[in-house]
Design a protein around this motif. Structure first.
Motif, mmCIF file in Angstrom:
data_model
loop_
_atom_site.group_PDB
_atom_site.id
_atom_site.type_symbol
_atom_site.label_atom_id
_atom_site.label_comp_id
_atom_site.label_asym_id
_atom_site.label_seq_id
_atom_site.Cartn_x
_atom_site.Cartn_y
_atom_site.Cartn_z
ATOM 1 N N UNK A 16 0.845 -1.051 0.079
ATOM 2 C CA UNK A 16 0.019 -0.008 0.074
ATOM 3 C C UNK A 16 0.862 1.295 0.074
ATOM 4 N N UNK A 17 2.096 1.225 0.802
ATOM 5 C CA UNK A 17 2.994 2.067 0.653
ATOM 6 C C UNK A 17 3.830 2.366 -0.738
ATOM 7 N N UNK A 18 4.128 1.103 -1.157
ATOM 8 C CA UNK A 18 5.154 1.148 -2.247
ATOM 9 C C UNK A 18 4.500 1.800 -3.576
ATOM 10 N N UNK A 19 3.315 1.201 -3.666
ATOM 11 C CA UNK A 19 2.436 1.533 -5.117
ATOM 12 C C UNK A 19 2.313 3.112 -4.947
ATOM 13 N N UNK A 20 2.033 3.869 -3.973
ATOM 14 C CA UNK A 20 1.764 5.171 -3.916
ATOM 15 C C UNK A 20 3.044 5.959 -4.225
ATOM 16 N N UNK A 21 4.039 5.508 -3.766
ATOM 17 C CA UNK A 21 5.372 6.174 -4.189
ATOM 18 C C UNK A 21 5.961 5.978 -5.522
ATOM 19 N N UNK A 22 5.806 4.976 -6.019
ATOM 20 C CA UNK A 22 6.471 4.676 -7.259
ATOM 21 C C UNK A 22 5.561 4.813 -8.578
ATOM 22 N N UNK A 23 4.214 4.453 -8.352
ATOM 23 C CA UNK A 23 3.308 4.315 -9.519
ATOM 24 C C UNK A 23 2.332 5.382 -9.476
ATOM 25 N N UNK A 24 2.365 6.612 -9.172
ATOM 26 C CA UNK A 24 1.677 7.619 -9.168
ATOM 27 C C UNK A 24 0.796 7.979 -10.475
ATOM 28 N N UNK A 25 -0.361 8.378 -10.097
ATOM 29 C CA UNK A 25 -1.321 8.837 -11.284
ATOM 30 C C UNK A 25 -1.859 10.167 -10.956
ATOM 31 N N UNK A 26 -1.714 11.161 -12.057
ATOM 32 C CA UNK A 26 -2.133 12.427 -11.603
ATOM 33 C C UNK A 26 -2.965 12.671 -12.922
ATOM 34 N N UNK A 27 -3.870 13.740 -12.400
ATOM 35 C CA UNK A 27 -4.951 14.275 -13.309
ATOM 36 C C UNK A 27 -4.035 15.365 -14.291
ATOM 37 N N UNK A 28 -4.365 15.286 -15.552
ATOM 38 C CA UNK A 28 -3.465 15.941 -16.510
ATOM 39 C C UNK A 28 -4.440 16.716 -17.519
ATOM 40 N N UNK A 29 -4.216 18.140 -17.266
ATOM 41 C CA UNK A 29 -5.065 18.986 -18.108
ATOM 42 C C UNK A 29 -4.549 20.645 -17.898
ATOM 43 N N UNK A 30 -5.141 21.477 -18.576
ATOM 44 C CA UNK A 30 -4.839 22.835 -18.871
ATOM 45 C C UNK A 30 -6.292 23.745 -18.895
ATOM 46 N N UNK A 31 -6.705 24.460 -18.012
ATOM 47 C CA UNK A 31 -7.909 25.037 -18.171
ATOM 48 C C UNK A 31 -8.236 25.781 -19.446
ATOM 49 N N UNK A 46 -11.463 14.742 -17.682
ATOM 50 C CA UNK A 46 -10.096 15.011 -17.852
ATOM 51 C C UNK A 46 -9.485 13.483 -17.483
ATOM 52 N N UNK A 47 -8.505 13.352 -18.313
ATOM 53 C CA UNK A 47 -7.721 11.900 -18.325
ATOM 54 C C UNK A 47 -6.864 11.983 -16.847
ATOM 55 N N UNK A 48 -6.450 10.710 -16.248
ATOM 56 C CA UNK A 48 -5.695 10.520 -15.386
ATOM 57 C C UNK A 48 -4.618 9.700 -15.920
ATOM 58 N N UNK A 49 -3.519 10.101 -15.853
ATOM 59 C CA UNK A 49 -2.216 9.787 -16.463
ATOM 60 C C UNK A 49 -1.159 9.004 -15.498
ATOM 61 N N UNK A 50 -0.586 8.013 -15.979
ATOM 62 C CA UNK A 50 0.253 7.251 -15.293
ATOM 63 C C UNK A 50 1.572 7.903 -15.449
ATOM 64 N N UNK A 51 2.240 8.630 -14.438
ATOM 65 C CA UNK A 51 3.456 9.336 -14.522
ATOM 66 C C UNK A 51 4.501 8.389 -14.960
ATOM 67 N N UNK A 52 4.587 6.973 -14.684
ATOM 68 C CA UNK A 52 5.685 6.355 -15.303
ATOM 69 C C UNK A 52 5.628 6.365 -16.832
ATOM 70 N N UNK A 53 4.468 6.397 -17.530
ATOM 71 C CA UNK A 53 4.365 6.406 -18.781
ATOM 72 C C UNK A 53 4.588 7.812 -19.443
ATOM 73 N N UNK A 54 4.940 8.768 -18.746
ATOM 74 C CA UNK A 54 5.430 10.114 -19.225
ATOM 75 C C UNK A 54 6.705 9.823 -20.150
ATOM 76 N N UNK A 55 6.880 10.770 -21.246
ATOM 77 C CA UNK A 55 8.263 10.416 -22.131
ATOM 78 C C UNK A 55 9.445 11.162 -21.318
ATOM 79 N N UNK A 56 9.392 12.171 -20.371
ATOM 80 C CA UNK A 56 10.238 12.796 -19.775
ATOM 81 C C UNK A 56 10.622 14.109 -20.637
ATOM 82 N N UNK A 57 11.535 14.832 -19.847
ATOM 83 C CA UNK A 57 11.807 16.071 -20.432
ATOM 84 C C UNK A 57 13.241 16.122 -20.809
ATOM 85 N N UNK A 58 13.429 16.799 -22.069
ATOM 86 C CA UNK A 58 14.748 16.880 -22.813
ATOM 87 C C UNK A 58 15.702 17.583 -22.001
ATOM 88 N N UNK A 59 15.374 18.636 -21.150
ATOM 89 C CA UNK A 59 16.177 19.282 -20.183
ATOM 90 C C UNK A 59 16.643 18.653 -19.222
#
Length: 147
Positions: A16-31, A46-59
């Motif tokens: 219950x603690x490990x999944x909250x830390x390593x596999x967070x999902x967040x709402x993703x939108x812009x008003x 609004x979609x909920x996004x699995x942050x592990x599936x984010x591409x990452x940032x080039x910077x």
């Protein structure tokens, strides 16, 4: 049988603690794209996004998102809201998710930056529920009741 139940409860509490830390999902939108992204927040479109599936940032090569964020800003009298995965920083202010970073500037500019990692979708509102703590307390109650 009791030993097996003890192992199941222990593993469940740990997960219950490990999944909250390593596999967070967040709402993703812009008003600006979806007015339901503003406050009060309506996640029906609004979609909920699995942050592990984010591409990452080039910077920020090699840095993965580990939290959710909500940005609320007022520029020249117009409110804007952004929700998504966060890459840097810590959750809340000094670890307390009830507090957000706020800045004001000239020309009617205000910004509030909130981060959290306590549960999936924690960037929906400013109030974060104590769910991991409640799961832990409930599990410990069961543990001591049976053993």
């Amino acid at each position: 049988m009791i030993k097996f139940l003890k192992i199941v409860i222990s593993v469940s509490l740990l997960l219950s603690f490990v999944t909250d830390v390593f596999c967070i999902k967040c709402w993703s939108c812009r008003s600006s794209n979806d007015p339901k992204c503003a406050d009060p927040f309506d996640n029906s479109t609004v979609p909920i996004t699995d942050c592990n599936e984010e591409k990452g940032l080039s910077n920020l090569p090699g840095v993965r998102p580990s939290m959710c964020r909500k940005i609320r800003q007022k520029v020249n009298g117009e409110w804007r809201y952004f929700r998504g995965c966060a890459y840097l920083g810590e959750a809340g202010i000094q670890g307390d998710e009830r507090f957000c970073l706020m800045r004001t500037g000239t020309y009617n500019i205000f910004m509030e930056y909130c981060t959290c990692d306590s549960k999936d979708g924690c960037n929906a509102s400013g109030i974060i529920g104590p769910m991991p703590f409640m799961i832990f307390i409930s599990g410990m109650g069961l543990y001591f009741k049976f053993f």
